[in-house]
Design an enzyme around this catalytic site. Structure first.
Site, PDB file in Angstrom:
ATOM      1  N   LYS A 168      -1.125  -7.910 -63.923  1.00 15.09           N
ATOM      2  CA  LYS A 168      -0.862  -8.155 -65.341  1.00 15.09           C
ATOM      3  C   LYS A 168      -2.188  -8.226 -66.107  1.00 15.09           C
ATOM      4  O   LYS A 168      -3.104  -8.952 -65.684  1.00 15.09           O
ATOM      5  CB  LYS A 168      -0.098  -9.481 -65.477  1.00 15.09           C
ATOM      6  CG  LYS A 168       0.331  -9.772 -66.882  1.00 15.09           C
ATOM      7  CD  LYS A 168       1.033 -11.122 -66.975  1.00 15.09           C
ATOM      8  CE  LYS A 168       1.274 -11.452 -68.429  1.00 15.09           C
ATOM      9  NZ  LYS A 168       1.533 -12.865 -68.634  1.00 15.09           N
ATOM     10  N   LYS A 177      10.849  23.700 -82.380  1.00 14.85           N
ATOM     11  CA  LYS A 177      11.161  23.285 -80.998  1.00 14.85           C
ATOM     12  C   LYS A 177      12.139  24.264 -80.339  1.00 14.85           C
ATOM     13  O   LYS A 177      12.024  24.585 -79.161  1.00 14.85           O
ATOM     14  CB  LYS A 177      11.729  21.861 -80.988  1.00 14.85           C
ATOM     15  CG  LYS A 177      10.658  20.822 -81.276  1.00 14.85           C
ATOM     16  CD  LYS A 177      11.192  19.415 -81.464  1.00 14.85           C
ATOM     17  CE  LYS A 177      10.088  18.547 -82.050  1.00 14.85           C
ATOM     18  NZ  LYS A 177      10.493  17.192 -82.360  1.00 14.85           N
ATOM     19  N   LYS A 207      10.534  26.117 -77.192  1.00  7.88           N
ATOM     20  CA  LYS A 207      11.046  25.677 -75.892  1.00  7.88           C
ATOM     21  C   LYS A 207      12.124  26.631 -75.359  1.00  7.88           C
ATOM     22  O   LYS A 207      12.797  26.317 -74.384  1.00  7.88           O
ATOM     23  CB  LYS A 207      11.565  24.241 -76.009  1.00  7.88           C
ATOM     24  CG  LYS A 207      10.486  23.249 -76.489  1.00  7.88           C
ATOM     25  CD  LYS A 207      10.859  21.798 -76.307  1.00  7.88           C
ATOM     26  CE  LYS A 207       9.817  20.892 -76.972  1.00  7.88           C
ATOM     27  NZ  LYS A 207       9.922  19.496 -76.569  1.00  7.88           N
ATOM     28  N   ASP A 222       5.924  11.005 -74.939  1.00  9.07           N
ATOM     29  CA  ASP A 222       4.999  12.138 -74.901  1.00  9.07           C
ATOM     30  C   ASP A 222       3.702  11.784 -74.172  1.00  9.07           C
ATOM     31  O   ASP A 222       3.018  12.657 -73.665  1.00  9.07           O
ATOM     32  CB  ASP A 222       4.674  12.591 -76.336  1.00  9.07           C
ATOM     33  CG  ASP A 222       5.872  13.278 -76.976  1.00  9.07           C
ATOM     34  OD1 ASP A 222       6.661  13.886 -76.234  1.00  9.07           O
ATOM     35  OD2 ASP A 222       6.027  13.189 -78.210  1.00  9.07           O
ATOM     36  N   ASN A 229      10.641   3.465 -76.238  1.00  9.68           N
ATOM     37  CA  ASN A 229      11.061   3.880 -77.579  1.00  9.68           C
ATOM     38  C   ASN A 229      12.451   3.332 -77.869  1.00  9.68           C
ATOM     39  O   ASN A 229      13.045   2.661 -77.031  1.00  9.68           O
ATOM     40  CB  ASN A 229      10.995   5.408 -77.721  1.00  9.68           C
ATOM     41  CG  ASN A 229      11.899   6.100 -76.731  1.00  9.68           C
ATOM     42  OD1 ASN A 229      13.108   5.949 -76.779  1.00  9.68           O
ATOM     43  ND2 ASN A 229      11.302   6.851 -75.802  1.00  9.68           N
ATOM     44  N   PHE A 260      17.344  18.272 -78.258  1.00 10.67           N
ATOM     45  CA  PHE A 260      17.559  17.397 -79.403  1.00 10.67           C
ATOM     46  C   PHE A 260      16.244  17.265 -80.169  1.00 10.67           C
ATOM     47  O   PHE A 260      15.170  17.344 -79.569  1.00 10.67           O
ATOM     48  CB  PHE A 260      18.010  16.008 -78.935  1.00 10.67           C
ATOM     49  CG  PHE A 260      19.498  15.907 -78.748  1.00 10.67           C
ATOM     50  CD1 PHE A 260      20.116  16.550 -77.691  1.00 10.67           C
ATOM     51  CD2 PHE A 260      20.285  15.179 -79.639  1.00 10.67           C
ATOM     52  CE1 PHE A 260      21.479  16.487 -77.520  1.00 10.67           C
ATOM     53  CE2 PHE A 260      21.651  15.101 -79.478  1.00 10.67           C
ATOM     54  CZ  PHE A 260      22.264  15.748 -78.420  1.00 10.67           C
TER      55      PHE A 260
HETATM   56  N1  CTP Z   1      11.418  16.577 -74.398  1.00 10.16           N
HETATM   57  C1  CTP Z   1      11.145  16.707 -73.045  1.00 10.16           C
HETATM   58  N2  CTP Z   1       9.958  16.261 -72.533  1.00 10.16           N
HETATM   59  C2  CTP Z   1       9.051  15.683 -73.334  1.00 10.16           C
HETATM   60  C3  CTP Z   1       9.304  15.522 -74.713  1.00 10.16           C
HETATM   61  C4  CTP Z   1      10.509  15.985 -75.211  1.00 10.16           C
HETATM   62  O1  CTP Z   1      11.987  17.249 -72.318  1.00 10.16           O
HETATM   63  N3  CTP Z   1       7.924  15.245 -72.820  1.00 10.16           N
HETATM   64  C5  CTP Z   1      12.698  17.079 -74.937  1.00 10.16           C
HETATM   65  C6  CTP Z   1      13.606  16.013 -75.479  1.00 10.16           C
HETATM   66  O2  CTP Z   1      14.504  15.564 -74.478  1.00 10.16           O
HETATM   67  C7  CTP Z   1      14.318  16.734 -76.605  1.00 10.16           C
HETATM   68  C8  CTP Z   1      13.317  17.758 -77.092  1.00 10.16           C
HETATM   69  O3  CTP Z   1      12.385  17.923 -76.020  1.00 10.16           O
HETATM   70  O4  CTP Z   1      15.472  17.435 -76.161  1.00 10.16           O
HETATM   71  C9  CTP Z   1      12.572  17.379 -78.324  1.00 10.16           C
HETATM   72  O5  CTP Z   1      11.974  16.134 -78.131  1.00 10.16           O
HETATM   73  P1  CTP Z   1      11.057  15.473 -79.280  1.00 10.16           P
HETATM   74  O6  CTP Z   1      10.503  14.179 -78.782  1.00 10.16           O
HETATM   75  O7  CTP Z   1      11.830  15.471 -80.576  1.00 10.16           O
HETATM   76  O8  CTP Z   1       9.935  16.579 -79.467  1.00 10.16           O
HETATM   77  P2  CTP Z   1       8.517  16.825 -78.882  1.00 10.16           P
HETATM   78  O9  CTP Z   1       8.555  18.188 -78.280  1.00 10.16           O
HETATM   79  O10 CTP Z   1       8.080  15.708 -78.019  1.00 10.16           O
HETATM   80  O11 CTP Z   1       7.641  16.904 -80.197  1.00 10.16           O
HETATM   81  P3  CTP Z   1       7.141  15.741 -81.188  1.00 10.16           P
HETATM   82  O12 CTP Z   1       7.077  14.472 -80.400  1.00 10.16           O
HETATM   83  O13 CTP Z   1       5.788  16.243 -81.618  1.00 10.16           O
HETATM   84  O14 CTP Z   1       8.142  15.689 -82.307  1.00 10.16           O
END
Ligand code: CTP
Length: 398
Positions: free
Chosen positions: A288, A336, A340, A278, A209, A322
């Protein structure tokens, strides 16, 4: 108060330069070592001799004067300075610095310093309020330059308005405030994650990302500077490791999970600034993947949500997450925060210029579990790191 501090005072050409003599005298009485650099224009208002007598050190004006030991040492001071004070900061010197112009000793030394810089503007009201001057000030503010607002009152040009140099006591107070080393996180263990994870598809490709890691690195640097024992779990980045921070590099979300869990129990504060993937490919191809078909199907499986897991495990820890969103910022961030089990979430809309990935600035909203929401203006990631830590410090005392 300022014993042993090296302060470089840059004096530009404004009528209020005479008041800076008093500032230098007061700083010296506080125990600071003062080194004065004047622009040529400033010498029309006060002589270098005056500043030499008050500061007890030679004064540098002309960059092209024959190099003496003193001139060379003066440039070295750019890196040894604890603080750079620019007073009066005229529209001209502010404009030069904001636009990267270094054509005399003062502007050159400012460009070379890494010390905090305090600018104290003083000029005619219309000049101060001029859009270009204001844009320059706002640009420098975003780059972490400190500014004092000028006072209002009767100006040397006979008019009345904003533009007067603040009183010397106020300038000295501001210098002390900036130099006050804040060790408010001494004894605290802070675990920070930064950067984006990479999920391998085959030995040469991955799903990643756009996260640069800048926000997490800024938090680690500032927390360590404020006395915390910082462990930074970082995805791959091109950033320089912050001084005084223990850093562990990981690639995938599950590696990040292992590293975070290994440190969680001993941590007082956890800040999850990393952009964790995610989903990951269900299996990594050993070799490869060759370009054989018109389409390629990857099956992805869900990664662990590390922060969600920490929210369940949480005991004494302050947990900060975040949320980088592209729509419905507050709704998603609030969800969130609750789901969380966080104490605070830093939310930003990455579609707004100045708030996205890979920028040096951010525009954030802070949401707390008691429902409070604080909206912050655009600021550098370093300044935002300071603000986030200030807020966490308040949460720690509750
Ligand atoms: N986070 C995490 N582990 C994951 C995904 C996210 O610890 N697998 C943490 C990130 O470090 C951040 C927070 O969760 O502090 C929110 O991450 P974000 O990607 O915005 O949210 P998601 O919970 O993944 O939800 P979505 O992708 O549906 O927005």
């Amino acid at each position: 108060m300022l014993k042993g501090k090296n302060i470089v005072v840059g004096v530009a050409g404004g009528i209020s330069a005479y008041k800076v003599v008093d500032v230098v005298s007061r700083l010296k009485k506080q125990g600071a070592n003062i080194y004065v650099i004047m622009t040529k224009a400033a010498t029309n208002f006060v002589t270098p001799l005056t500043f030499r007598e008050i500061s007890g050190h030679p004064v540098v004006v002309d960059m092209w004067a024959e190099a003496t030991n003193w001139n060379v040492e003066h440039i070295a001071l750019a890196s040894r300075a604890d603080l750079f004070l620019l007073a009066p900061a005229t529209g001209n010197i502010i404009g030069k610095i904001a636009n990267g112009i270094a054509d005399d000793m003062l502007s050159t030394t400012v460009m070379a310093t890494t010390a905090p810089i305090l600018m104290v503007p003083a000029m005619n009201t219309n000049m101060y309020l001029n859009t270009i001057v204001q844009q320059n000030i706002s640009k420098l503010t975003q780059l972490d330059y400190y500014f004092m607002d000028p006072d209002c009152g009767k100006l040397a040009c006979g008019t009345e308005g904003v533009g007067r140099l603040p009183e010397p006591e106020a300038i000295v107070e501001k210098v002390i405030e900036i130099l006050k080393t804040n060790h408010d996180f001494t004894g605290k263990k802070i675990l920070i994650t930064a950067g984006g994870t990479q999920e391998a598809i085959d030995p040469v490709r991955y799903i990643g990302n756009r996260s640069s890691g800048k926000m997490g690195y800024a938090l680690a640097e500032v927390a360590a500077h404020r006395g915390a024992k910082v462990t930074l779990i970082s995805g791959p980045t091109h950033l320089v490791s912050p001084p005084g921070v223990t850093i562990e590099f990981v690639q995938s979300a599950s590696q990040m999970q292992d590293a975070v869990l290994a440190h969680f129990a001993e941590s007082d504060i956890v800040i999850k600034a990393a952009a964790v993937a995610d989903y990951r490919p269900q299996s990594m191809s050993e070799h490869k993947i060759k370009k054989t078909g018109e389409t390629l199907h990857l099956i992805l499986e869900k990664n662990p949500d590390i922060l969600l897991q920490l929210g369940h495990l949480k005991k004494h820890q302050i947990l900060v997450g975040f949320a980088a969103e592209t729509q419905d910022l507050l709704v998603h961030a609030q969800d969130k925060l609750t789901r969380k089990n966080l104490d605070m979430i830093v939310a930003n809309d990455v579609t707004i210029p100045g708030a996205g990935f890979n920028t040096d600035t951010n525009i954030a909203k802070l949401l707390y579990r008691d429902g409070r929401i604080e909206e912050l203006p655009q600021m550098s990631k370093k300044r935002l790191a300071e603000v986030i830590l200030d807020k966490i410090h308040i949460e720690c005392r509750k």
